[in-house]
Design an enzyme around this catalytic site. Structure first.
Site, PDB file in Angstrom:
ATOM      1  N   ASP A 172     -14.234 -10.018  29.354  1.00 52.01           N
ATOM      2  CA  ASP A 172     -13.536  -8.720  28.555  1.00 52.01           C
ATOM      3  C   ASP A 172     -13.207  -7.593  27.404  1.00 52.01           C
ATOM      4  O   ASP A 172     -12.210  -7.985  27.541  1.00 52.01           O
ATOM      5  CB  ASP A 172     -12.857  -8.168  29.905  1.00 52.01           C
ATOM      6  CG  ASP A 172     -12.024  -6.597  30.109  1.00 52.01           C
ATOM      7  OD1 ASP A 172     -13.119  -5.466  29.451  1.00 52.01           O
ATOM      8  OD2 ASP A 172     -11.693  -6.348  31.437  1.00 52.01           O
ATOM      9  N   TYR A 190     -26.950   4.637  27.052  1.00 55.11           N
ATOM     10  CA  TYR A 190     -27.469   4.945  25.824  1.00 55.11           C
ATOM     11  C   TYR A 190     -29.135   3.996  26.442  1.00 55.11           C
ATOM     12  O   TYR A 190     -30.006   4.742  25.869  1.00 55.11           O
ATOM     13  CB  TYR A 190     -26.854   4.979  24.895  1.00 55.11           C
ATOM     14  CG  TYR A 190     -25.596   5.736  24.328  1.00 55.11           C
ATOM     15  CD1 TYR A 190     -25.402   6.780  25.664  1.00 55.11           C
ATOM     16  CD2 TYR A 190     -25.355   6.105  23.393  1.00 55.11           C
ATOM     17  CE1 TYR A 190     -24.400   7.851  25.201  1.00 55.11           C
ATOM     18  CE2 TYR A 190     -24.926   6.884  23.012  1.00 55.11           C
ATOM     19  CZ  TYR A 190     -24.236   8.030  23.861  1.00 55.11           C
ATOM     20  OH  TYR A 190     -23.041   9.183  24.192  1.00 55.11           O
ATOM     21  N   ASP A 220     -16.444   2.061  27.523  1.00 57.33           N
ATOM     22  CA  ASP A 220     -16.284   3.521  27.162  1.00 57.33           C
ATOM     23  C   ASP A 220     -14.570   3.828  27.513  1.00 57.33           C
ATOM     24  O   ASP A 220     -13.362   3.615  27.579  1.00 57.33           O
ATOM     25  CB  ASP A 220     -16.751   4.568  26.445  1.00 57.33           C
ATOM     26  CG  ASP A 220     -16.143   5.936  26.200  1.00 57.33           C
ATOM     27  OD1 ASP A 220     -14.835   5.312  25.176  1.00 57.33           O
ATOM     28  OD2 ASP A 220     -16.752   6.667  26.215  1.00 57.33           O
TER      29      ASP A 220
END
Length: 180
Positions: free
Chosen positions: A17, A132, A41
């Site tokens: 992580d 994305y 994010d």
């Protein structure tokens, strides 16, 4: 974890992580407004705490939205990392809209900030490979090439590619063994 050593530093691939990674800086796969979101994010914004959004708004107020390939730096706030480097990767549109160049620029922009701020250890996510939509098999060679370049040019002493899912780690590791 697997490491690739070079005369000037080390590149590691690890499963974990990134929001809790013990590096001096962590890279956030950010959007152009540095506004937080999902995936990496969102995890970084949650880990950094309530002061990060204001710092990001100040950057946007000063320089405007970031373009794909650009990066900005903030303190790490509540994270163990001293810094967060917010890198904007390209949105995948099929590969004919400058995506490979923008992705390479995003990694290079991060290393420029490492050099500027004396950051000796930095952890990266797979920029643009989540929401994305950049195909991993096309993004990994670009990213690994830029990570190697950053370490061998002395931009940082130690770079980490931190992957969250075991399958992603295995894919990146296979490509790293071919490229590095």
């Amino acid at each position: 974890m697997t490491s690739f050593e070079f005369p000037t530093g080390v590149l590691h691939l690890a499963l974990g992580d990134i929001a809790s990674w013990p590096a001096r800086a962590v890279v956030n796969a950010a959007n152009s407004r540095l506004a937080g979101g999902g995936g990496v994010d969102g995890a970084i914004h949650r880990a950094a705490g309530p002061r990060l959004p204001e710092a990001c708004r100040e950057i946007i107020a000063a320089r405007g939205e970031l373009k794909a390939g650009e990066a900005a730096i903030t303190p790490g706030f509540d994270m163990s990392a001293s810094f967060i480097i917010h890198a904007v990767g390209p949105i995948w549109h099929g590969g004919n809209s400058g995506e490979p160049e923008a992705l390479a620029r995003a990694y290079r922009s991060c290393f420029a900030l490492c050099r500027e701020h004396g950051i000796d250890t930095v952890a990266f996510p797979a920029i643009s490979c989540g929401a994305y939509g950049y195909p991993v098999e096309l993004a990994a060679p670009i990213a690994l090439t830029e990570l190697k370049r950053g370490v061998t040019q002395g931009d940082t002493r130690e770079a980490w590619m931190v992957l969250y899912f075991p399958q992603a780690f295995e894919t990146w590791l296979g490509m790293a063994r071919q490229i590095l």
